[in-house]
Motif scaffolding. Structure first.
Motif, PDB file in Angstrom:
ATOM      1  N   LEU A  78      -4.357   5.778   6.477  1.00 51.03           N
ATOM      2  CA  LEU A  78      -4.462   5.351   4.583  1.00 51.03           C
ATOM      3  C   LEU A  78      -3.492   6.327   4.360  1.00 51.03           C
ATOM      4  O   LEU A  78      -3.334   6.244   3.015  1.00 51.03           O
TER       5      LEU A  78
ATOM      6  N   LEU B  95      -6.841  11.188   0.409  1.00 55.36           N
ATOM      7  CA  LEU B  95      -6.366   9.900  -0.298  1.00 55.36           C
ATOM      8  C   LEU B  95      -6.574   9.039   0.453  1.00 55.36           C
ATOM      9  O   LEU B  95      -6.493   7.814   0.418  1.00 55.36           O
TER      10      LEU B  95
ATOM     11  N   SER C 281      -8.335   5.793  -0.556  1.00 57.64           N
ATOM     12  CA  SER C 281      -7.844   4.048  -0.408  1.00 57.64           C
ATOM     13  C   SER C 281      -8.779   3.237   0.236  1.00 57.64           C
ATOM     14  O   SER C 281      -8.661   2.245   0.102  1.00 57.64           O
TER      15      SER C 281
ATOM     16  N   GLU D 225       3.158   5.649  -1.665  1.00 62.64           N
ATOM     17  CA  GLU D 225       3.243   4.678  -2.877  1.00 62.64           C
ATOM     18  C   GLU D 225       2.772   5.788  -3.950  1.00 62.64           C
ATOM     19  O   GLU D 225       3.901   5.526  -4.808  1.00 62.64           O
ATOM     20  N   LYS D 226       2.034   6.239  -4.007  1.00 62.57           N
ATOM     21  CA  LYS D 226       2.136   7.025  -4.724  1.00 62.57           C
ATOM     22  C   LYS D 226       1.765   9.026  -5.303  1.00 62.57           C
ATOM     23  O   LYS D 226       0.744   9.342  -4.703  1.00 62.57           O
TER      24      LYS D 226
ATOM     25  N   LYS E  75       0.211   6.688   3.422  1.00 61.67           N
ATOM     26  CA  LYS E  75       0.432   5.215   3.108  1.00 61.67           C
ATOM     27  C   LYS E  75       0.631   5.157   1.520  1.00 61.67           C
ATOM     28  O   LYS E  75       1.364   4.817   0.875  1.00 61.67           O
ATOM     29  N   LEU E  76      -0.702   5.980   0.947  1.00 64.21           N
ATOM     30  CA  LEU E  76      -0.801   5.366  -0.213  1.00 64.21           C
ATOM     31  C   LEU E  76      -0.596   7.081  -0.705  1.00 64.21           C
ATOM     32  O   LEU E  76       0.345   7.015  -2.249  1.00 64.21           O
ATOM     33  N   ASP E  77       0.194   8.202  -0.282  1.00 63.80           N
ATOM     34  CA  ASP E  77       0.641   9.177  -0.429  1.00 63.80           C
ATOM     35  C   ASP E  77       2.423   8.954  -0.818  1.00 63.80           C
ATOM     36  O   ASP E  77       2.613   9.219  -2.012  1.00 63.80           O
TER      37      ASP E  77
END
Lengths: 482, 273
Positions: free
Chosen positions: A162, A52, A56, A169-170, A165-167
């Motif tokens: 990073l 992920l 990102s 969000e999605k 963080k993306l995890d």
């Protein structure tokens, strides 16, 4: 799990990680003098967040991600993450010179480069300006990195942050990425050594890699509680075959030594069940034993001489496929108890079921030496373009001068000129950005090896050498000067 | 790389004040004064017989100066025995390695850790609970901080006497580090090493000096001018017991007296590079 065209390396990885979770050790690394276990759960988490993180940072389908450094868990995570993110993994030899690194990074259009520590980062920085497609250099060993502040450098921990963080969000993104792939897509871009010409990049699909593992395991099965020691370069296809193609399917534990210099010692501590190494590794072992023998006391030398005599005789009977009388079996057992057991332990071979050698020719003396100790050493024949190996000796059917018989699902054919052709589901997709070489090597479904050889009366393949190195004697017989 | 000369030196950690030392009629040190500030790499250079090693021996207590004072952390240490000075945090390596050849690398380094052990001989014999935990704690310090830093994993259990000279020097440095010193005195750490070993050793010295974990002040005696000028914050030049100059590397390199006495006029300074 059945290998179909739908299965990919990430799907298999996901499956295995979910199956084993925290209950099984996926890999071990020796650090600070202690073997530290990494469970499948840890392996999965690390790969997930690196994947992920790469996304990102801007990785898109088919982008190349290169890796350079010693064998270590982070290296395998990076490779797995690159493939899970639907990128393509490229491995470089850790001792590559700067020109080689530059050529491969540039030719492969690498976007992200995983380097281990300061040494690899220094190499990458010196070529950064000449490789316009390279965007980020990721490092994982902080030693000596305190004074580097270039903005294209990022640590593996930051990449994982990073990813976290993306995890958040999605949360479904990783599963989506994993489920997307297809077996015929490219997983790895593997550069051939390029000793005499520029390296060529062989494109290997998920299906190539997975069928390779399946076909080797069909004849010499490994089990999930086995141990394997990973210390040869990941940029060598043999190591990929064992760590990824077979490792992922079987789920055996992959062990990483503390340091390249401690590898031999660490292998002894692990006692792997399967081994694949070039001949020089085995030759080194033979030499070690010979040197120690000369240093030993009289009584030890006599014990060794006696046990080797017994070992050689029994091994020769096996090679000739003759029955072994009961009294020889008894003597063999005594030799084992008295000498060979200890000897095998010192070489890290106590538990080896199958040991493979390939990549170059190995003398019959070395072969006999290992068989006399009861180590099932086998010759293989293979190449990067077939995702590993295509021909191997079978247990109980060893001939020194041959490389064995084809793997399941593999066909071998010799052209009129004597060139070895092979056909199997593991034959590669073609060379990257080199249609001429692809057309030369891949004709129909057949892989033209450029090697010369023949098939003997027992159906074993005999390899002479590269076609261009084979000479013809005055009576028309081919011979290999090497 | 950040130029190490830019790092700001702080308080004075070690001070030599008008040290005199003579052996019979030979005057080795004739009133040497030197201030070493916390966090710097301070080098001492000078021709053979200039009194460099005598000066180091005075600092760690092998010699007692006949006149003058030595202050460590503003405390006078003239009369302390060498082991007491080691306990204060003064560690050193020797020009000719002084390791225990028959002992393993690990045991040599452990020996340097000795002053940090709290358990006594009785507890050590019994070896339970607190004592065992203490041992583990120190061992993990040695593994994580020293063996990893000096890259000697592969020789940890080898007897030091069997190792090549370059590795013995590393082991000696490891033993000094095990003390967790405040100041590290290095007496010609690069002598007799090949180019690769010199580069490694220079890297270790920088790591020890700059890495947040260590931040050790270094007093370096060395003849390899390339390395001295690259690493040092300040350079002190000694000639037959007298100080010629104490200043930043550029100053020293351009000082006519130094050139005459030591560096030589032809090629400014000799280096292996």
């Amino acid at each position: 799990m059945e290998i179909t065209k739908d299965l990919t390396i990430p799907k298999l990885f996901y499956e295995k990680a979910k199956k084993y979770g925290k209950n099984k050790v996926a890999m071990r690394e020796k650090e600070f003098g202690i073997w530290l276990p990494i469970t499948w759960h840890d392996y999965f988490e690390n790969v997930k967040y690196i994947t992920l993180g790469l996304i990102s940072l801007g990785l898109t389908d088919g982008d190349k991600v290169s890796m350079i450094g010693d064998n270590r868990p982070e290296g395998l995570w990076a490779e797995m993450a690159a493939i899970c993110a639907r990128g393509i993994g490229v491995w470089l030899f850790q001792d590559s010179l700067i020109e080689e690194v530059k050529y491969i990074i540039d030719h492969s259009d690498t976007k992200f480069l995983f380097g281990e520590g300061q040494e690899e980062v220094d190499k990458a920085i010196s070529i950064f300006n000449e490789c316009p497609k390279l965007e980020k250099i990721i490092w994982d060993n902080p030693k000596g990195m305190r004074n580097y502040d270039q903005d294209f450098l990022i640590s593996l921990t930051e990449v994982q942050q990073l990813g976290r963080k993306l995890d958040q969000e999605k949360p479904e993104l990783f599963e989506e990425l994993v489920s997307k792939g297809h077996g015929d897509e490219v997983a790895l871009l593997f550069y051939t050594s390029g000793t005499t010409a520029l390296p060529k990049g062989a494109l290997l699909s998920h299906y190539n890699m997975l069928t390779m593992g399946r076909n080797l395991m069909a004849i010499d099965p490994c089990y999930e509680n086995d141990d394997y020691a990973s210390y040869l370069p990941f940029a060598w296809i043999g190591e990929q075959m064992m760590s990824v193609s077979c490792g992922l399917q079987i789920g055996y534990t992959i062990n990483f030594p503390e340091d390249p210099e401690t590898a031999q010692e660490n292998i002894r501590e692990i006692g792997p069940h399967v081994m694949f190494a070039p001949p020089r590794m085995y030759e080194q072992m033979t030499r070690t034993v010979q040197v120690k023998y000369l240093d030993a006391s009289w009584i030890k030398r006599k014990c060794y001489e006696l046990s080797t005599k017994i070992g050689y005789h029994v091994a020769d009977l096996k090679f000739e496929k003759k029955p072994i009388p009961w009294y020889w079996k008894l003597l063999e057992w005594l030799a084992y108890i008295g000498v060979q057991m200890k000897l095998k332990d010192h070489l890290g071979l106590s538990r080896v079921r199958n040991a493979y050698t390939g990549g170059a020719a190995m003398g019959p003396d070395h072969f006999r030496f290992f068989h006399s100790m009861g180590v099932n050493l086998k010759q293989i024949y293979g190449q990067t373009e077939i995702a590993g190996i295509s021909v191997v000796h079978r247990s109980g059917d060893i001939k020194f001068d041959t490389v064995g018989i084809p793997l399941p699902e593999t066909e071998i054919k010799i052209t009129e000129e004597g060139e070895i052709l092979s056909k199997s589901p593991s034959v590669f997709l073609g060379y990257y950005k080199n249609p001429e070489a692809t057309a030369e090597t891949l004709q129909g479904d057949w892989l033209y090896s450029g090697d010369r050889g023949f098939i003997d009366e027992d159906g074993h393949l005999v390899v002479f050498d590269r076609t261009k190195d084979v000479m013809t004697l005055s009576d028309g017989k081919p011979f290999a000067p090497q | 790389m950040v130029n190490s000369n830019e790092t700001q030196a702080q308080d004075v950690l070690l001070e030599l004040d008008d040290i005199h030392m003579s052996f019979g009629k030979v005057q080795a040190l004739a009133g040497v004064s030197l201030k070493i500030r916390e966090g710097e790499i301070h080098s001492v250079i000078g021709p053979n017989g200039a009194g460099k090693t005598v000066m180091l021996n005075c600092i760690n207590g092998l010699y007692r100066p006949q006149q003058g004072n030595i202050y460590f952390n503003k405390e006078k240490i003239n009369n302390l025995k060498p082991y007491k000075r080691a306990m204060l945090g003064i560690a050193r390596t020797f020009q000719k390695v002084e390791v225990f050849g028959g002992m393993t690398v690990l045991d040599n380094i452990r020996l340097g850790r000795h002053i940090h052990y709290r358990s006594g001989i009785v507890a050590g014999t019994w070896y339970r609970g607190k004592t065992a935990r203490e041992e583990v704690r120190h061992r993990s310090f040695i593994e994580e901080e020293i063996i990893d830093l000096l890259e000697i994993e592969h020789i940890r259990n080898k007897p030091v006497g069997m190792l090549p000279y370059g590795l013995q020097k590393r082991v000696e440095l490891g033993r000094a580090l095990a003390l967790e010193p405040k100041i590290l005195i290095l007496d010609e750490p690069l002598a007799g090493l090949n180019l690769e070993e010199v580069e490694d050793m220079a890297r270790f010295i920088l790591d020890i000096n700059e890495e947040e974990r260590w931040r050790v002040t270094c007093l370096l005696v060395e003849h390899d001018m390339g390395v001295v000028m690259d690493l040092s914050d300040r350079v002190f030049v000694l000639n037959f017991g007298n100080m010629i100059i104490d200043g930043v590397p550029e100053e020293v390199q351009n000082n006519p007296e130094v050139i005459k006495a030591y560096l030589g006029e032809e090629d400014l300074y000799a280096t292996r590079r």
